[in-house]
Scaffold this active site. Structure first.
Site, PDB file in Angstrom:
ATOM      1  N   ASP A 190       0.849  -1.195   0.000  1.00 16.68           N
ATOM      2  CA  ASP A 190       0.000   0.000   0.000  1.00 16.68           C
ATOM      3  C   ASP A 190       0.883   1.242   0.000  1.00 16.68           C
ATOM      4  O   ASP A 190       1.659   1.454   0.919  1.00 16.68           O
ATOM      5  CB  ASP A 190      -0.932  -0.011   1.217  1.00 16.68           C
TER       6      ASP A 190
ATOM      7  N   SER B 214      -7.092   4.227  -1.761  1.00 19.22           N
ATOM      8  CA  SER B 214      -6.880   2.768  -1.749  1.00 19.22           C
ATOM      9  C   SER B 214      -8.141   1.954  -2.020  1.00 19.22           C
ATOM     10  O   SER B 214      -8.044   0.791  -2.404  1.00 19.22           O
ATOM     11  CB  SER B 214      -6.312   2.335  -0.395  1.00 19.22           C
TER      12      SER B 214
HETATM   13 ZN   LIG Z   1      -2.986   6.143   2.179  1.00 23.87          ZN
END
Ligand SMILES: [Zn+2]
EC number: 3.1.3.1
Length: 538
Positions: free
Chosen positions: A87, A137
């Site tokens: 991420d 995300s």
């Molecule tokens: Zn973030």
């Protein structure tokens, strides 16, 4: 969608065949004197010193390895598919993590290769959401696991749904790769160092118009944690490991680390998960600390739910400070593969290194990079414990961050250090370089965010949120910028550093891996997994 290179090659071969056939129909051609081709130029020969260079030799060896790579186009050739998502692991993060990993091993660093950088195929991914140039995300994870780009903030519902619109979301759900795998009798796993109900992991099993509905949702919609426990596809997810206990526990319940649950509906979802699988045959194991993790009996465990932290799991550099103890991402990856490999039909798994992103948001390159290095360790575990013949491993990021690697630091300069430049002879200039304001500067800085702070040896990057924004230049002469508690300078003052909008990298190994080369939309990742993994019956 870009043109398929294989169909282009096929079309070219077909055209040649047609030309040859029409020649046959026109009878024998009269003999003509053939012009002699000019002898091919012999070309330059390289100086011996050039051929002897290690750079040259390494390049020749790489050509030999690349020619040996097997390309497998067959649909369904990947019995197993593992999608690793770092991420926030943008290109500059990968470069800096590579250098850090090398330097931690006593190397100069720049020449080091992270595990996934040894994979035979790589490409670029365009990350924007349908309504946002720089992505979040939720939209990006949805693109990866459903094959359809969507808005920022929504999970596995399409772009027609307004963020937060419960009724609309019920009309436009998207089926995910994990659900497809379950429906085919494969095993499935979701592993993350973030809350397991956080956007990236939640995209695989939940459909909500608001990523924040982790433990509660408006009337008519179902919160993310409940959707995980009740997932209807197949027999539900087989292996779940991450943080986020609080979304599964009622407010009245306090967990083993002293943290209260968040649920206001009074439901204990850990108990609900356990009772779902109480059929006298299935052995469903719930664990919540390192001891429980170490005690897993792979042979007898059919279902695993591991929730190791109330919220996100610790940063890797801070893991030793956890109250009850928690496994690392590579340990979770190894265990998950062991468990999922018991199914002869294969498996689909997403593994997220969720806190690279959080380290950057807190302008802590130390935390982001050490988590990225641990992600590379987890990928190595997967590469070592699976075969490239039947397992597609994909490594990518959902989006980038605004971290840059700048200045002209000399070769081998500590990546987290202050810039030391070379002199006019190309040799390191003694002492640190000074900017036009007379102060030293680090190689890594951020374009925006909370800015500089220093919390000594603390490896919890979230310390930064306790103090106000301090953007712009600071005198860091006395600071050890390589220590865990150092937070880099930022230019534009914001309450948190933001994602970056440029493309991210993608690396792949196994059947279908070659399809990911070139520059592709993020939604294309699903299509490669579905094709190689045989997830959709065409
Ligand atoms: Zn973030």
């Amino acid at each position: 969608m870009q043109p398929n290179r294989f169909s282009v090659a096929f079309a070219a071969a077909f055209a040649i065949t047609v030309a040859a056939c029409s020649d046959n129909n026109s009878g024998p051609a009269p003999q003509q004197p053939q012009p002699q081709p000019e002898p091919a130029p012999s070309g330059l020969s390289l100086p011996e010193s050039q051929r002897a260079s290690s750079w040259y030799q390494n390049g020749e060896a790489a050509i030999a390895r690349a020619r040996d790579v097997v390309i497998n186009n067959e649909r369904g050739a990947a019995k197993n598919v593992i999608l690793f998502v770092g991420d926030g692991m943008g290109i500059s993060t990968v470069t800096a993590a590579r250098i850090l990993a090398g330097q931690l091993q006593g190397e100069s660093g720049e020449e080091h290769q992270l595990s996934f950088e040894k994979m035979p195929f790589a490409g670029l991914i365009k990350t924007y959401n349908t309504n946002q140039q720089t992505a979040d995300s939720a939209g990006t994870a949805t693109a990866m696991v459903t094959g359809v780009k969507t808005k920022a903030g929504v999970l596995s519902v399409d772009e027609t749904v307004a963020r937060g619109d419960c009724a609309a979301s019920l009309q436009r759900p998207l089926t995910t790769a994990l659900e497809l795998a379950e429906s085919l009798g494969k095993s499935t796993g979701v592993v993350s160092t973030a809350r397991i109900t956080h956007a990236t992991p939640a995209s695989t099993y939940s459909k909500v118009p608001e990523r924040g509905w982790e433990y509660a949702a408006p009337e008519g919609c179902t919160d993310i944690a409940t959707q995980m426990v009740e997932l209807a596809a197949g027999d539900g997810i087989d292996v779940v490991m991450g943080g986020g206990r609080r979304s599964f526990l009622p407010q009245e319940v306090t967990d083993l680390e002293g943290k209260a649950g968040k649920r206001i509906d009074g439901v204990n979802l850990v108990e609900a998960w356990q009772s779902r699988y109480q059929d006298g045959v299935t052995n469903a194991l719930y664990i919540e600390d390192k001891n429980g993790f170490d005690g897993i009996d792979v042979a007898s465990t059919d279902k695993l739910l591991g929730l190791f932290e109330s919220s996100h799991m610790r940063y890797e550099a801070d893991r030793k400070n956890d109250v009850a103890g928690e496994p690392s991402l590579s340990e979770m990856t190894a265990k998950a593969i062991e468990l999922l490999s018991k199914n002869d039909r294969g498996y689909f798994m997403m593994v997220e290194s969720g806190r690279i992103d959080h380290g950057h948001h807190a302008s802590s390159a130390y935390s982001a990079l050490t988590d990225a290095v641990e992600m590379a360790n987890a990928v190595q575990v997967a590469m070592d414990s699976t075969s490239a013949e039947d397992t597609l491993i994909i490594v990518t990021a959902d989006h980038s961050h605004v971290m840059t690697i700048a200045g002209y630091p000399t070769r081998g300069n500590p990546i987290l250090g202050k810039v030391v430049t070379n002199n006019s002879r190309g040799e390191p200039e003694p002492g640190v370089a000074l900017a036009a304001d007379g102060m030293p500067y680090t190689t890594i800085t951020y374009a925006n965010g909370l800015g500089h702070a220093h919390y000594g040896s603390s490896a919890d990057a979230d310390d930064r949120y306790e103090d106000p924004v301090s953007a712009g230049r600071q005198d860091i002469s006395a600071s050890d910028t390589e220590s865990p508690g150092y937070h880099q300078e930022a230019l534009v003052p914001l309450g948190g550093e933001t994602h970056g909008g440029e493309d991210v990298g993608i690396w792949a190994r196994g059947p279908g891996a070659h399809l990911l080369s070139g520059t592709n939309e993020q939604s294309f990742i699903f299509h490669v997994m579905a094709h190689a993994g045989g997830l959709i019956d065409r």
